[in-house]
Design a protein around this motif. Structure first.
Motif, PDB file in Angstrom:
ATOM      1  N   LYS A 154     -63.705 -57.018  28.168  1.00 18.08           N
ATOM      2  CA  LYS A 154     -63.524 -55.565  28.084  1.00 18.08           C
ATOM      3  C   LYS A 154     -62.601 -55.065  29.201  1.00 18.08           C
ATOM      4  CE  LYS A 154     -67.974 -54.768  25.819  1.00 18.08           C
ATOM      5  NZ  LYS A 154     -69.384 -54.357  26.007  1.00 18.08           N
ATOM      6  N   THR A 155     -62.749 -55.645  30.374  1.00 17.96           N
ATOM      7  CA  THR A 155     -61.886 -55.255  31.498  1.00 17.96           C
ATOM      8  C   THR A 155     -60.435 -55.643  31.213  1.00 17.96           C
ATOM      9  OG1 THR A 155     -63.728 -55.603  33.026  1.00 17.96           O
ATOM     10  CG2 THR A 155     -61.522 -55.495  33.984  1.00 17.96           C
ATOM     11  N   LEU A 156     -60.239 -56.889  30.762  1.00 10.35           N
ATOM     12  CA  LEU A 156     -58.887 -57.354  30.454  1.00 10.35           C
ATOM     13  C   LEU A 156     -58.266 -56.555  29.308  1.00 10.35           C
ATOM     14  CD1 LEU A 156     -59.543 -61.200  30.741  1.00 10.35           C
ATOM     15  CD2 LEU A 156     -58.060 -59.854  32.234  1.00 10.35           C
ATOM     16  N   LEU A 157     -59.108 -56.174  28.338  1.00  9.48           N
ATOM     17  CA  LEU A 157     -58.617 -55.367  27.217  1.00  9.48           C
ATOM     18  C   LEU A 157     -58.099 -54.021  27.725  1.00  9.48           C
ATOM     19  CD1 LEU A 157     -58.325 -54.886  24.130  1.00  9.48           C
ATOM     20  CD2 LEU A 157     -60.624 -53.879  24.198  1.00  9.48           C
ATOM     21  N   GLN A 158     -58.857 -53.378  28.598  1.00  5.56           N
ATOM     22  CA  GLN A 158     -58.442 -52.084  29.145  1.00  5.56           C
ATOM     23  C   GLN A 158     -57.103 -52.200  29.861  1.00  5.56           C
ATOM     24  OE1 GLN A 158     -61.599 -50.483  31.584  1.00  5.56           O
ATOM     25  NE2 GLN A 158     -63.130 -50.799  29.990  1.00  5.56           N
ATOM     26  N   ILE A 159     -56.928 -53.279  30.605  1.00  7.10           N
ATOM     27  CA  ILE A 159     -55.674 -53.490  31.335  1.00  7.10           C
ATOM     28  C   ILE A 159     -54.506 -53.658  30.363  1.00  7.10           C
ATOM     29  CG2 ILE A 159     -54.435 -55.087  32.864  1.00  7.10           C
ATOM     30  CD1 ILE A 159     -57.188 -55.665  34.188  1.00  7.10           C
ATOM     31  N   GLN A 160     -54.712 -54.498  29.333  1.00  6.76           N
ATOM     32  CA  GLN A 160     -53.628 -54.763  28.389  1.00  6.76           C
ATOM     33  C   GLN A 160     -53.286 -53.543  27.545  1.00  6.76           C
ATOM     34  OE1 GLN A 160     -53.374 -58.374  26.220  1.00  6.76           O
ATOM     35  NE2 GLN A 160     -54.379 -59.632  27.778  1.00  6.76           N
ATOM     36  N   VAL A 161     -54.321 -52.808  27.125  1.00 14.41           N
ATOM     37  CA  VAL A 161     -54.082 -51.597  26.329  1.00 14.41           C
ATOM     38  C   VAL A 161     -53.331 -50.561  27.166  1.00 14.41           C
ATOM     39  CG1 VAL A 161     -55.210 -49.610  25.234  1.00 14.41           C
ATOM     40  CG2 VAL A 161     -55.992 -51.927  24.729  1.00 14.41           C
ATOM     41  N   SER A 162     -53.709 -50.405  28.422  1.00 13.25           N
ATOM     42  CA  SER A 162     -53.019 -49.462  29.310  1.00 13.25           C
ATOM     43  C   SER A 162     -51.568 -49.861  29.503  1.00 13.25           C
ATOM     44  CB  SER A 162     -53.717 -49.416  30.677  1.00 13.25           C
ATOM     45  OG  SER A 162     -55.026 -48.923  30.554  1.00 13.25           O
TER      46      SER A 162
END
Length: 542
Positions: free
Chosen positions: A458-466
């Motif tokens: 979830k953390t990595l997803l937030q970074i990539q989406v941002s």
């Protein structure tokens, strides 16, 4: 509850079947054809040599069986790192054994091979155990020489260790049972004794092809570095033998006549089996790793007579601390409690989390074990330290630092078993690999990473989406879901205990029932190294 236990047991037995299958695969080395070719030369394989050398019906604790698994695929793979290492008994003497597996790339050294050899030497040095090298290697794997040759923890470090071990009085015996070339030639000759097998063993700094290219001399390898030349002309090797078996018999003879070393003096009594059946562990560990369980039930199936004397049982309950015996050896156990507990202040504490009170308790217990000269065993199933404003205001960092300080400075030997989760700073506080456990093994249920798969994904997803949005790209819910699945899959692969074992972050993966043997073997080894350093924690965080 019985249905739940049955489900847990079925799940664990599937993991054990996978463990057994993967072990058989790596134990096959370079495969049946390579083994047959080896036999055609009159040679035993690395594992056959070890089996012949060690005392009959004795226990051999393999170290790094899964080293290199699924690595170097573009180069054909490197099962077990191309070398078999472990702790065994020769003529009744506990020792470390290192045997090159010439069925894997002719025993050539990959980066993981160097790391595994250095780990074997580290175990020998820490425990002052004699070490036997069964040499059969073509030397550094040249396509990867930049990852093997020049750095501090690379190939050359082993010869530095040879010299240090000799100065420490650690017995080193080497048998040249195949190729031994270039820099690798120094390992057996820096040992106390160097023997060689006639016709199959050879040792030289440069082989015949390189000699011709370098100085134009034409000479065959036997004349250049065979057993007869080195035993009768150069004096480089001590004695030659007609077969692998004769050479291994000679090593047994050497060990049979060795004097006894000084012991550390750890407490040992006649061992007792646990009252509670060890196989019950399979049904206690939940198939769903999120579910709680009582770690005390695991401990009582690992220790002698199921007797565990708890330290401050009602305080800092998210960590279980106490004294017990394993195969007769006294141990101090620090284990993560995985069930939800209620503190004396009425606070509900989550299982697997280290709180201020439990860190404080563990630090004091660790110091007590050092005072009493009792080896420490850490049983890990930890998600980390408690977070949030309440924890921070309560000084969780200070108390966690106190526990890390007490553990890191321990002079008694430490051992670590990763049962389940091993996340973030919890890995550190519970004596992860960076804190020099004498042995560190995983159960098949282990996972090791900076955080859990779900949290990390979830953390990595937030970074990539941002990042994508910053580029002006639109991320649909469907695309976000697909990206999350991809990230989760990649991260979960790295959580696997096999991923950790392949990289020697742990010494191996074991059936829980083997745990008592592993710990007993480790403490017996540690007992060969008297404690000479005073326990000193320096500035403690109060």
């Amino acid at each position: 509850m019985n249905i739940e236990f049955d489900k847990n047991e079925d799940s664990y037995k599937q993991l054990l079947f996978q463990l057994e299958s993967r072990l058989k695969k790596v134990q096959a080395g370079g495969g049946a054809k390579k083994i047959e070719a080896h036999h055609q030369k009159g040679k035993l394989t690395a594992r056959e040599r070890i089996n012949y050398l060690i005392d009959k019906n004795s226990y051999f604790l393999e170290i790094g069986a899964f080293a290199g698994e699924d690595m170097y695929q573009e180069d054909g793979g490197c099962p077990s790192g191309g070398v078999v290492t472990g702790i065994g008994y020769v003529s009744g003497r506990q020792c470390v054994i290192v045997a090159n597996d010439a069925t894997v790339k002719a025993g050539a050294w990959f980066p993981i091979t160097a790391k595994k050899n250095l780990r074997a030497q580290e175990i020998s040095m820490e425990n002052r155990l004699p070490i036997i090298y069964l040499v059969d290697s073509a030397g550094v794997y040249l396509p990867m020489q930049d990852e093997i040759f020049p750095d501090k923890e690379h190939f050359g470090r082993q010869f530095r260790n040879n010299a240090l071990m000799s100065s420490m009085g650690i017995v080193q015996v080497a048998a040249i049972m195949g190729s031994c070339v270039a820099g690798g030639a120094y390992l057996p000759i820096m040992s106390d004794e160097a023997m060689i097998v006639d016709k199959t063993g050879s040792i030289f700094l440069a082989g015949s092809y390189l000699v011709k290219a370098a100085i134009g001399e034409e000479v065959d390898n036997e004349t250049l570095g065979g057993a007869t030349m080195h035993c009768e002309i150069s004096g480089v090797t001590d004695n030659k033998y007609d077969s692998d078996e004769q050479c291994l018999d000679a090593i047994r003879g050497i060990f049979d006549k060795m004097g006894q070393s000084q012991l550390a003096g750890f407490s040992k009594v006649v061992p007792l089996p646990p009252k509670k059946a060890a196989k019950d562990i399979y049904s206690i560990i939940p198939a769903d790793r999120v579910k709680p369980y009582n770690m005390l039930e695991i401990i009582e199936r690992l220790v002698d007579d199921s007797q565990f004397d708890q330290y401050k049982a009602k305080y800092g309950q998210s960590l279980l601390c106490g004294l017990a015996r394993i195969e007769g050896w006294a141990v101090g156990i620090v284990a993560n409690q995985r069930k939800v507990v209620k503190s004396g202040k009425g606070e509900m504490q989550m299982g697997g989390v280290i709180y201020s009170d439990s860190a404080d308790k563990a630090a004091r217990f660790i110091m007590n074990c050092n005072q009493k000269k009792i080896p420490l065993l850490f049983l890990q199933d930890v998600t980390g330290f408690m977070v949030g404003s309440r924890a921070e205001q309560g000084g969780i960092i200070k108390d966690g630092a106190k526990m890390v300080n007490a553990m890191a400075n321990s002079v008694v030997p430490k051992f670590t078993i990763i049962i389940g989760n091993s996340y973030g700073a919890g890995n550190y506080a519970m004596c992860g690999k960076a804190y020099d456990p004498r042995l560190i093994f995983s159960w098949p249920t282990a996972q090791m990473a900076v955080m859990s798969g779900a949290s990390a994904a979830k953390t990595l997803l937030q970074i990539q989406v941002s990042t994508l949005k910053a580029r002006g790209e639109t991320v649909t819910p469907e695309a976000e879901k697909a990206l999350l699945e991809k990230i989760t899959s990649q991260y979960n692969e790295q959580l696997s205990p096999y991923y950790a074992a392949a990289r020697l972050w742990v010494d191996g993966i074991i059936d829980p029932i083997e745990t008592r043997k592993v710990i007993a073997m480790g403490i017996e080894a540690a007992n060969h190294a008297p404690i000479k350093k005073r326990y000193n924690v320096g500035v403690i965080q109060t």
